[in-house]
Motif scaffolding. Sequence first.
Motif, PDB file in Angstrom:
ATOM      1  N   ALA A 106      42.962  32.537  41.512  1.00  0.00           N
ATOM      2  CA  ALA A 106      42.748  31.561  42.593  1.00  0.00           C
ATOM      3  C   ALA A 106      43.987  30.679  42.654  1.00  0.00           C
ATOM      4  CB  ALA A 106      41.512  30.704  42.333  1.00  0.00           C
ATOM      5  N   HIS A 107      44.370  30.278  43.859  1.00  0.00           N
ATOM      6  CA  HIS A 107      45.533  29.395  43.938  1.00  0.00           C
ATOM      7  C   HIS A 107      45.070  27.941  43.948  1.00  0.00           C
ATOM      8  CE1 HIS A 107      45.308  28.351  48.305  1.00  0.00           C
ATOM      9  NE2 HIS A 107      44.813  29.574  48.452  1.00  0.00           N
ATOM     10  N   ILE A 108      45.886  27.079  43.340  1.00  0.00           N
ATOM     11  CA  ILE A 108      45.500  25.669  43.211  1.00  0.00           C
ATOM     12  C   ILE A 108      46.390  24.748  44.048  1.00  0.00           C
ATOM     13  CG2 ILE A 108      44.199  25.707  41.044  1.00  0.00           C
ATOM     14  CD1 ILE A 108      46.824  25.196  39.556  1.00  0.00           C
ATOM     15  N   GLY A 138      37.511  24.534  50.586  1.00  0.00           N
ATOM     16  CA  GLY A 138      37.303  25.946  50.903  1.00  0.00           C
ATOM     17  C   GLY A 138      38.438  26.805  50.386  1.00  0.00           C
ATOM     18  N   ASP A 139      39.629  26.338  50.561  1.00  0.00           N
ATOM     19  CA  ASP A 139      40.838  27.154  50.320  1.00  0.00           C
ATOM     20  C   ASP A 139      41.748  26.441  49.323  1.00  0.00           C
ATOM     21  OD1 ASP A 139      42.921  28.926  50.534  1.00  0.00           O
ATOM     22  OD2 ASP A 139      43.488  28.371  52.549  1.00  0.00           O
ATOM     23  N   ASP A 140      41.684  26.701  48.043  1.00  0.00           N
ATOM     24  CA  ASP A 140      40.925  27.744  47.384  1.00  0.00           C
ATOM     25  C   ASP A 140      40.339  27.164  46.092  1.00  0.00           C
ATOM     26  OD1 ASP A 140      40.043  30.322  46.613  1.00  0.00           O
ATOM     27  OD2 ASP A 140      41.957  30.856  45.788  1.00  0.00           O
ATOM     28  N   ASP A 172      51.438  27.565  44.812  1.00  0.00           N
ATOM     29  CA  ASP A 172      52.178  27.911  46.026  1.00  0.00           C
ATOM     30  C   ASP A 172      51.834  29.235  46.689  1.00  0.00           C
ATOM     31  OD1 ASP A 172      53.399  25.484  45.544  1.00  0.00           O
ATOM     32  OD2 ASP A 172      55.237  26.195  46.493  1.00  0.00           O
ATOM     33  N   GLU A 173      50.561  29.445  46.871  1.00  0.00           N
ATOM     34  CA  GLU A 173      50.162  30.545  47.751  1.00  0.00           C
ATOM     35  C   GLU A 173      50.450  30.135  49.188  1.00  0.00           C
ATOM     36  OE1 GLU A 173      47.756  32.887  50.459  1.00  0.00           O
ATOM     37  OE2 GLU A 173      47.449  30.778  50.077  1.00  0.00           O
ATOM     38  N   GLU A 174      50.142  28.888  49.495  1.00  0.00           N
ATOM     39  CA  GLU A 174      50.331  28.396  50.869  1.00  0.00           C
ATOM     40  C   GLU A 174      51.817  28.298  51.199  1.00  0.00           C
ATOM     41  OE1 GLU A 174      47.873  28.392  52.603  1.00  0.00           O
ATOM     42  OE2 GLU A 174      46.089  27.839  51.459  1.00  0.00           O
ATOM     43  N   ASN A 200      39.998  37.896  43.900  1.00  0.00           N
ATOM     44  CA  ASN A 200      40.789  36.820  44.486  1.00  0.00           C
ATOM     45  C   ASN A 200      40.084  36.301  45.734  1.00  0.00           C
ATOM     46  OD1 ASN A 200      43.107  35.241  45.059  1.00  0.00           O
ATOM     47  ND2 ASN A 200      44.053  36.873  46.258  1.00  0.00           N
ATOM     48  N   GLU A 201      40.698  35.321  46.396  1.00  0.00           N
ATOM     49  CA  GLU A 201      40.199  34.865  47.690  1.00  0.00           C
ATOM     50  C   GLU A 201      40.401  35.975  48.734  1.00  0.00           C
ATOM     51  OE1 GLU A 201      42.515  31.692  49.403  1.00  0.00           O
ATOM     52  OE2 GLU A 201      44.397  32.703  49.023  1.00  0.00           O
ATOM     53  N   GLY A 202      39.979  35.705  49.964  1.00  0.00           N
ATOM     54  CA  GLY A 202      40.211  36.684  51.033  1.00  0.00           C
ATOM     55  C   GLY A 202      38.915  37.316  51.517  1.00  0.00           C
TER      56      GLY A 202
END
Length: 470
Positions: A106-108, A138-140, A172-174, A200-202
């Motif tokens: 999960a990205h923080i 929600g994300d994430d 830093d996924e975003e 993962n998310e998605g």
Amino acid sequence: MLKSFRRAFWLSLLFSFVFALGSSSQTLRPEPERRLAREIYKQFIEIPSGFTTGSTTPIAEAAAARLKAAGFPESDIFVGGVNPKKANLVVRYRGTGKRKPILLLAHIDVVEARREDWSMDPFQFIERDGYFYGRGTGDDKAQASIWLANLIQYKKEGFRPDRDIIVALTADEEGGGPFNGVDWLVKNHRDLIDADFALNEGGWGEIINGRHVANYLQVAEKYVMNFRLEVRNKGGHSSLPVPDNAIYRLARALTRLSDFAFPLKTNEVTAAYFRQMGEIESGPLKQDLLQVAAGSQESMQRVAAASPAWNATLRTTCVATLLEGGHAMNALPQLAAATVNCRVLPEDSPQYVEATLRKVLADDQVSLKALGEPEAGPPSPLRNDVLEAARRATSAIWPGVPVVPNMVMGATDGKRLRMEGIPAYGIQGIFIDRDDIRFHGRDERILVQSFYEGQAFLYDVVKFLSSPSS
Ligand SMILES: [Zn+2]
């Protein structure tokens, strides 16, 4: 009449209350576990981790502190990243080692949020009217806190998985780019996150008109290609026009592009998706959705015409997004240029897309140049064990709700893992109303009930996938 209406109202309220109590004992984790998950969630939300203004490091450190307090050995906890503000956390919960580890990702980091754009402080965790509010709810950060809370619970129970369970909370996924945590881990600490596959998310759950209709399992993603089109002329005075005009030439090429569409087709994932959607659908498209899964071109045409999202699921798309040209009101243009943005099916190669565009533009005076390197990732195989675990856990909490494999148009870190040979599956079991998706937007929120159900769901899924087979 009013009186009996009132009584009926109170009775129905009482019934739904009793029903909620009855069902909650089946579908939610016990209160102390919910409390821990909520506590972590609140802590994560209240640490600003916007990818330009914030930092993921305090979150990674807070998570590490909780793990140490829960008895995880220091040697199984890693905190580090590309720079001091971009730390990732990786923790390994050791199993018997019979099977290859699974990775829970999960990205923080979060998308920026400005106080003045919101009706509340985006970095304050607020529970109100059945929702959790805050940037990242929600994300994430829901999934991030659930992974952590559940891992701590497994340890507390003395659960002995037959494979290591790795949790990675990443930066830093975003933002993407040079600070992306998954990228950094893959390149610098592959051993820490190497796994049979990742969750993962998605994937999420969809609520339509108050009804839980589908729990998505994201298996594939489209990838992005950008092209620059250019036409150059020698120019001249606008009082002496000539037939060969850069703007007209580009316009004609773009018109040919607008008239063109890539072939309609399905792959293993989207065929399964349409089959499931056909089973859910009750309207006139039901037969067409089922026929799409069976490969009918006519049905694909009707389904693609019915929705931009279905169109984008059935084909690679390329669309003009930027336009420039000319340099003076009274001069013939020396340059006309356009940017074309393509969203490519995973099975279509960059070479195929480029060659097709050349054919469609059909003018060697229109130069075509790909911008940047496309990051194509293969789809993950539709693994039976993952699908079965998702199905079992779904029917335990939401009986009758199907698990629907899908492909998303956007991109997640799952793609980076797939490119490195680690199949990734987007699954959360966190249900969101289709008309109330606020990710990246103002007043981001998710249903309180969805958070706790997601916790119970992911608790089960991971256990199904890591329990020694009897
Ligand atoms: Zn995200």
